[in-house]
Scaffold this active site. Structure first.
Site, short mmCIF file in Angstrom:
data_model
loop_
_atom_site.label_atom_id
_atom_site.label_comp_id
_atom_site.label_asym_id
_atom_site.label_seq_id
_atom_site.Cartn_x
_atom_site.Cartn_y
_atom_site.Cartn_z
N ASP A 96 18.07 43.65 -4.87
CA ASP A 96 17.95 44.62 -5.95
C ASP A 96 19.08 44.45 -7.01
O ASP A 96 20.05 44.68 -6.68
CB ASP A 96 18.16 45.85 -5.14
CG ASP A 96 17.17 47.05 -6.14
OD1 ASP A 96 16.97 46.81 -7.28
OD2 ASP A 96 16.63 47.93 -5.49
N HIS A 320 12.23 54.27 -2.56
CA HIS A 320 13.02 55.46 -2.27
C HIS A 320 13.37 56.43 -3.49
O HIS A 320 14.14 57.08 -3.31
CB HIS A 320 14.59 54.48 -2.21
CG HIS A 320 14.75 53.84 -3.55
ND1 HIS A 320 13.75 52.57 -3.97
CD2 HIS A 320 15.52 53.98 -4.39
CE1 HIS A 320 14.28 52.28 -5.14
NE2 HIS A 320 15.40 53.11 -5.47
N ASP A 321 12.46 56.63 -4.47
CA ASP A 321 12.62 57.40 -5.48
C ASP A 321 11.14 58.16 -5.38
O ASP A 321 11.01 59.24 -6.27
CB ASP A 321 12.46 56.45 -6.87
CG ASP A 321 13.49 55.84 -6.85
OD1 ASP A 321 14.55 56.08 -6.73
OD2 ASP A 321 13.31 54.62 -7.83
C1 GLC Z 1 15.66 52.82 -10.46
C2 GLC Z 1 16.04 53.09 -8.90
C3 GLC Z 1 16.48 54.46 -8.81
C4 GLC Z 1 17.74 54.62 -9.55
C5 GLC Z 1 17.53 54.05 -11.02
C6 GLC Z 1 18.68 53.79 -11.73
O1 GLC Z 1 14.48 53.56 -10.73
O2 GLC Z 1 14.78 52.80 -8.22
O3 GLC Z 1 16.85 54.75 -7.62
O4 GLC Z 1 18.46 55.73 -9.75
O5 GLC Z 1 16.64 53.01 -11.34
O6 GLC Z 1 19.42 52.51 -11.38
#
Ligand code: GLC
Length: 548
Positions: A96, A320-321
């Site tokens: 990631d 995870h969001d």
């Molecule tokens: C993306 C990720 C999230 C994070 C955000 C800022 O949306 O999935 O978890 O907080 O980016 O990096």
């Protein structure tokens, strides 16, 4: 580019997957322990959310060093061993890459703070007096998107947390640094990359207030985005790997360009429009029942639009969001099993590459926390305060977090019915769901009717039947508010898919020519083998797949 149609990706949130050393915090050796389980599922790639050195203000999406592993997660040797062990099982690791911003603890930002102009150019530092931020843009985690640094008399941009400073992609040196990071990981045997909020990296040349919104219309799918992506891909030669971009508030037209093979940008895109159909007036923090007709329309538009344009979708409900899908669009009590399976089948049989988020395959639910003390996520904690400021009571604010918080999906993976669900021997960093006695891998592993077995079946079917990865998709019964219905066609083959979105019986019409079709898949243990040829009556949350 590799043929991705029959591949399946499994997303791991390492912090909550498996804790091997008993500190309550998941780690890379914990992932290694579970590789046989993952290979048994049949998935091809493991996408791991960030485990790089980080102050963990946003659970690792605030990276302080892209080449080092945070000791909480393990060591470089652990990662190398993970890569090797995966390879032995025919799986690849996807990393990631958080390239829209770095942590303010990153060396570059620290040097910028010391006054080093070269590194100030790595970010968006703007002169200005303390009273007026350069623009009125809002951070996605609440509050202004600008932070004032008194010692410098400058503001810096952060679209996310104040500790996540946006990188200046307009600066060639920044782009070169980021390419080096990709090369570093590629050399270690990484097979793919997910690019975090990558459609936000190109900021406008003119900084102006947004009189209509929070600023996103100026930087979403920004002016040089396609140029930057093409350059990154070309110079790092990652077009031979699997790549996916997380596209925030994007458009279909841009996603076609991001993911069409002839553009040589990315393999596929995540978009989130289908996960906003329960946002009241588009506001995540206002609850509403899901608007299923809108969901149907969105899937039809995106599936057929990407098909016509030659783009490729990443298919997903969970990450995870996002809150757990069975708690959100299903019924986690009365029809837990049925609705979890129907939702899985609905997207796995569409056109694109499916992503499974850890725990989804066993129907994990939101944890239903009852106190703000149980939450850890920076966005949830910020919005709890904002909701109270908007005169919501703490019960109301907690009800909203209970449905919308990102912590809903970040609870520890439920492996067994033991005290901490077999995730850890100590108290986990985030409380585990109370239902881990009932919902866990162990309880489902040998049960052919379990949600887990259904996911395995879906993955196996994708490998077995080309039509699932290659077939054309057409939607029908668009006026039926309760049933999602679509067809897949490939050569002489055909699949017909009906999904009842409701917890009541619904009916889906049937065409006479389908009377010779056989039932390929369903989610009721005792589905009728003989289908009434005038009408298919679907039970609550039933999915029926017919094959020519
Ligand atoms: C993306 C990720 C999230 C994070 C955000 C800022 O949306 O999935 O978890 O907080 O980016 O990096």
């Amino acid at each position: 580019m590799t043929d991705l149609g029959n591949k399946v990706v499994y997303q791991i949130y390492p912090k909550s997957f498996r804790d091997s050393n008993g500190d309550g915090f998941g780690d890379i050796p914990g992932v290694i322990e579970k590789l046989d389980y993952l290979a048994g599922l049949g998935v091809d790639y493991l996408w791991l959310t960030p485990f790089f050195l980080s102050p963990q203000k946003d659970n690792g999406y605030d990276v302080a060093d892209y080449r080092r592993i945070d000791p909480k997660f393990g060591t470089m040797e652990d990662l190398e061993s993970l890569i090797l062990q995966c390879e032995k099982r025919g799986m690849g690791i996807m990393l990631d890459m958080v390239f829209n911003h770095t942590s303010t603890a990153h060396e570059w930002f620290q040097k910028a703070l010391e006054g080093n102009e070269k590194y100030q150019e790595y970010y968006y530092f703007k002169d200005g007096s303390q009273e007026y931020a350069p623009t009125n843009w809002q951070s996605k985690f609440g509050g202004s998107a600008w932070e004032y640094v008194p010692g410098l008399n400058k503001w810096y941009l952060h679209l996310f947390d104040v500790t996540q400073a946006d990188l200046n992609w307009g600066n060639r040196q920044v782009r070169e640094e980021l390419k080096e990071i990709i090369r570093f990981w590629k050399d270690k045997g990484i097979k793919g990359f997910r690019f975090d909020v990558v459609n936000l990296i190109s900021k406008p040349e003119i900084w102006e207030d947004d009189l209509e919104g929070d600023g996103r219309r100026f930087y979403t799918d920004g002016p040089h985005i396609h140029e930057y992506l093409k350059e990154l891909v070309k110079d790092t030669e990652i077009d031979a790997l699997i790549t996916v971009g997380e596209m925030s508030s994007t458009s279909l037209e841009h996603c076609v360009r991001y993911s069409s093979p002839k553009e040589k940008e990315l393999s596929m895109c995540f978009n989130f429009h289908h996960l906003k159909v329960d946002y009241k007036d588009g506001n995540k923090w206002e609850l509403m029942e899901p608007d299923f007709p809108a969901l149907k329309t969105l899937f039809r538009q995106w599936q057929t639009g990407m098909q016509e344009g030659g783009g490729w979708n990443a298919l997903f409900w969970c990450n995870h969001d996002q809150p757990r899908i069975v708690s959100r669009f299903g019924d986690e009590e009365k029809y837990w099993k049925e609705s979890a399976k129907m939702l899985a089948g609905m997207i796995h049989l569409m056109q694109g590459t499916p992503y499974i988020y850890q725990g989804e395959e066993i129907g994990m639910t939101n944890p239903h926390y009852t106190s703000i003390q149980q939450y850890r996520d920076v966005e949830s904690l910020n919005y709890y305060k904002i909701l109270l400021e908007q005169n919501k009571t703490s019960e109301e604010a907690l009800e909203i977090l209970g449905a919308r918080s990102r912590d809903n999906s970040r609870t520890p993976m439920q492996w067994t019915d033991e005290i901490y669900g077999g995730f850890s021997k100590s108290e986990p960093w985030l409380p585990i769901s109370d239902n881990c006695g009932k919902i866990n891998v162990k309880a489902q592993q040998d049960d052919s009717t379990s949600i887990l077995s259904f996911y395995k079946k879906l993955i196996a079917l994708r490998k077995e039947k080309e039509i699932i990865s290659k077939g054309r998709i057409t939607f029908f019964a668009q006026d039926n508010e309760d049933v999602m219905a679509y067809k897949r066609n490939w050569e002489e083959q055909e699949l017909i898919i009906f999904c009842n979105l409701r917890g009541e019986n619904s009916s889906a019409g049937i065409q006479p020519e389908w009377n010779t079709y056989r039932k390929l898949l369903g989610n009721y243990d005792s589905s009728p083998e003989i289908i009434d040829l005038h009408d298919i009556s679907l039970r609550p949350y039933e999915i029926i797949v017919l094959e020519k």
